[in-house]
Design a protein around this motif. Structure first.
Motif, PDB file in Angstrom:
ATOM      1  N   LEU A  58       0.823  -1.209   0.000  1.00  0.00           N
ATOM      2  CA  LEU A  58       0.000   0.000   0.000  1.00  0.00           C
ATOM      3  C   LEU A  58       0.858   1.259   0.000  1.00  0.00           C
ATOM      4  O   LEU A  58       0.635   2.175  -0.795  1.00  0.00           O
ATOM      5  N   ARG A  59       1.844   1.315   0.876  1.00  0.00           N
ATOM      6  CA  ARG A  59       2.627   2.549   1.051  1.00  0.00           C
ATOM      7  C   ARG A  59       3.646   2.762  -0.067  1.00  0.00           C
ATOM      8  O   ARG A  59       3.879   3.895  -0.501  1.00  0.00           O
ATOM      9  N   HIS A  60       4.260   1.691  -0.521  1.00  0.00           N
ATOM     10  CA  HIS A  60       5.420   1.815  -1.397  1.00  0.00           C
ATOM     11  C   HIS A  60       5.256   1.160  -2.764  1.00  0.00           C
ATOM     12  O   HIS A  60       6.168   1.234  -3.586  1.00  0.00           O
ATOM     13  N   GLY A  61       4.129   0.526  -3.007  1.00  0.00           N
ATOM     14  CA  GLY A  61       3.924  -0.175  -4.259  1.00  0.00           C
ATOM     15  C   GLY A  61       2.714   0.323  -5.011  1.00  0.00           C
ATOM     16  O   GLY A  61       2.444   1.527  -5.078  1.00  0.00           O
ATOM     17  N   ALA A  62       1.976  -0.619  -5.571  1.00  0.00           N
ATOM     18  CA  ALA A  62       0.843  -0.262  -6.418  1.00  0.00           C
ATOM     19  C   ALA A  62      -0.269   0.447  -5.660  1.00  0.00           C
ATOM     20  O   ALA A  62      -1.045   1.194  -6.268  1.00  0.00           O
ATOM     21  N   GLY A  63      -0.369   0.230  -4.351  1.00  0.00           N
ATOM     22  CA  GLY A  63      -1.392   0.945  -3.600  1.00  0.00           C
ATOM     23  C   GLY A  63      -1.239   2.451  -3.765  1.00  0.00           C
ATOM     24  O   GLY A  63      -2.197   3.157  -4.108  1.00  0.00           O
ATOM     25  N   TRP A  64      -0.025   2.939  -3.558  1.00  0.00           N
ATOM     26  CA  TRP A  64       0.229   4.375  -3.692  1.00  0.00           C
ATOM     27  C   TRP A  64       0.170   4.824  -5.142  1.00  0.00           C
ATOM     28  O   TRP A  64      -0.528   5.784  -5.476  1.00  0.00           O
ATOM     29  N   SER A  65       0.894   4.156  -6.026  1.00  0.00           N
ATOM     30  CA  SER A  65       0.990   4.636  -7.408  1.00  0.00           C
ATOM     31  C   SER A  65      -0.362   4.580  -8.109  1.00  0.00           C
ATOM     32  O   SER A  65      -0.721   5.507  -8.861  1.00  0.00           O
ATOM     33  N   ASP A  66      -1.140   3.524  -7.875  1.00  0.00           N
ATOM     34  CA  ASP A  66      -2.447   3.435  -8.527  1.00  0.00           C
ATOM     35  C   ASP A  66      -3.418   4.479  -7.981  1.00  0.00           C
ATOM     36  O   ASP A  66      -4.241   5.021  -8.721  1.00  0.00           O
ATOM     37  N   THR A  67      -3.329   4.768  -6.683  1.00  0.00           N
ATOM     38  CA  THR A  67      -4.221   5.772  -6.113  1.00  0.00           C
ATOM     39  C   THR A  67      -3.877   7.159  -6.630  1.00  0.00           C
ATOM     40  O   THR A  67      -4.766   7.970  -6.932  1.00  0.00           O
ATOM     41  N   LEU A  68      -2.592   7.447  -6.740  1.00  0.00           N
ATOM     42  CA  LEU A  68      -2.184   8.730  -7.310  1.00  0.00           C
ATOM     43  C   LEU A  68      -2.633   8.830  -8.775  1.00  0.00           C
ATOM     44  O   LEU A  68      -3.124   9.875  -9.216  1.00  0.00           O
ATOM     45  N   ALA A 210      -5.642  10.470   1.439  1.00  0.00           N
ATOM     46  CA  ALA A 210      -5.549  11.915   1.658  1.00  0.00           C
ATOM     47  C   ALA A 210      -4.283  12.480   1.022  1.00  0.00           C
ATOM     48  O   ALA A 210      -4.298  13.553   0.410  1.00  0.00           O
ATOM     49  N   ALA A 211      -3.173  11.759   1.147  1.00  0.00           N
ATOM     50  CA  ALA A 211      -1.916  12.232   0.562  1.00  0.00           C
ATOM     51  C   ALA A 211      -2.001  12.300  -0.954  1.00  0.00           C
ATOM     52  O   ALA A 211      -1.416  13.201  -1.571  1.00  0.00           O
ATOM     53  N   ALA A 212      -2.719  11.373  -1.562  1.00  0.00           N
ATOM     54  CA  ALA A 212      -2.836  11.348  -3.021  1.00  0.00           C
ATOM     55  C   ALA A 212      -3.546  12.590  -3.551  1.00  0.00           C
ATOM     56  O   ALA A 212      -3.291  13.024  -4.675  1.00  0.00           O
ATOM     57  N   LEU A 213      -4.437  13.168  -2.754  1.00  0.00           N
ATOM     58  CA  LEU A 213      -5.138  14.382  -3.180  1.00  0.00           C
ATOM     59  C   LEU A 213      -4.202  15.586  -3.236  1.00  0.00           C
ATOM     60  O   LEU A 213      -4.484  16.555  -3.946  1.00  0.00           O
ATOM     61  N   GLU A 214      -3.103  15.521  -2.497  1.00  0.00           N
ATOM     62  CA  GLU A 214      -2.186  16.656  -2.412  1.00  0.00           C
ATOM     63  C   GLU A 214      -0.938  16.477  -3.267  1.00  0.00           C
ATOM     64  O   GLU A 214      -0.246  17.451  -3.565  1.00  0.00           O
TER      65      GLU A 214
END
Length: 244
Positions: A58-68, A210-214
């Motif tokens: 979630l933090r460092h893989g596809a969770g973050w990149s896909d959400t962004l 929330a971080a992805a929105l910023e």
């Protein structure tokens, strides 16, 4: 589209819950995101190791990149900018580190769009609904394998006028829950242990959405190397329950 941090409407919540449900026909239950190999080699063996593995993805893989990618895709779709949206699709495809992860992203993306077109078509006349129509019908429609799951959701959610914040949270929750569901079957783990892990991943889901929105698109990328390598190893794993 509603402001990104707005509460989702009743009708929008109904749609979002349906789309992110395990019963939505994208076949999410057939993919483990490489997790099945991590079970095979002993890295993932109980609730504690599952929690650490899933949090890392979630933090460092596809969770973050896909959400962004989802958040920026929704913004682009809301503007009706087809060229920019197609560029995001190309980037989303290029980020897949293995053939099975590309299959996971594109097969679910194609299936998601097919279900939206067939059962949940957006209504109204906005830049986002016009873009959705161009990308799904006629000569300009994306060919099979051209969608990724994150951007299929982005185009659909923007066309429905949903706020990006709740969509991102729902997307991350569904991704985390599917990882846990795969582990419950593959380790195996009890259902209660699985739900404890889902609960424990809640702060990550909330913080990352929330971080992805910023975050600017330049912050896309990851370093979940173990998960990426596991997805490559899974391609030749002898006994498999999952497609990835």
């Amino acid at each position: 589209m509603a402001p990104e941090t707005a509460a989702v409407s009743g009708a929008g919540l109904h749609a979002l819950l349906a789309w992110m449900s395990p019963s939505f026909p994208v076949g999410a239950y057939t993919y483990s995101h490489g997790l099945e190999w991590a079970v095979e080699d002993g890295t993932l063996r109980d609730a504690a190791t599952l929690q650490a593995w899933a949090a890392g993805v979630l933090r460092h893989g596809a969770g973050w990149s896909d959400t962004l990618m989802l958040v920026h895709g929704m913004r682009t779709a809301t503007l009706g900018d087809e060229a920019a949206f197609r560029e995001l699709l190309d980037l989303s495809l290029a980020l897949q580190p293995s053939s099975e992860r590309r299959l996971e992203a594109t097969a679910q993306g194609d299936a998601f769009i097919a279900a939206i077109v067939g059962a949940w078509p957006p209504s109204g006349d906005t830049a986002a609904t016009r873009l959705f129509a161009r990308l799904t019908r006629g000569e300009a429609a994306l060919a099979r394998g051209g969608w990724t799951y994150a951007l299929a959701l982005a185009a659909s959610a923007a066309a429905w006028g949903l706020p990006a914040g709740p969509v991102a949270t729902a997307f991350l929750h569904a991704f985390a829950a599917n990882l846990v569901s795969a582990a419950v079957r593959a380790v195996p783990l009890g259902q209660t242990d699985g739900q404890r892990v889902v609960n424990g991943l809640g702060p990550d889901v909330v913080a990352l959405s929330a971080a992805a929105l910023e975050a600017p698109l330049d912050e896309i990328g990851g370093c979940a190397f173990a998960a990426d390598i596991a997805s490559m190893k899974h391609e030749t794993q002898y006994t498999r329950l999952f497609r990835s």
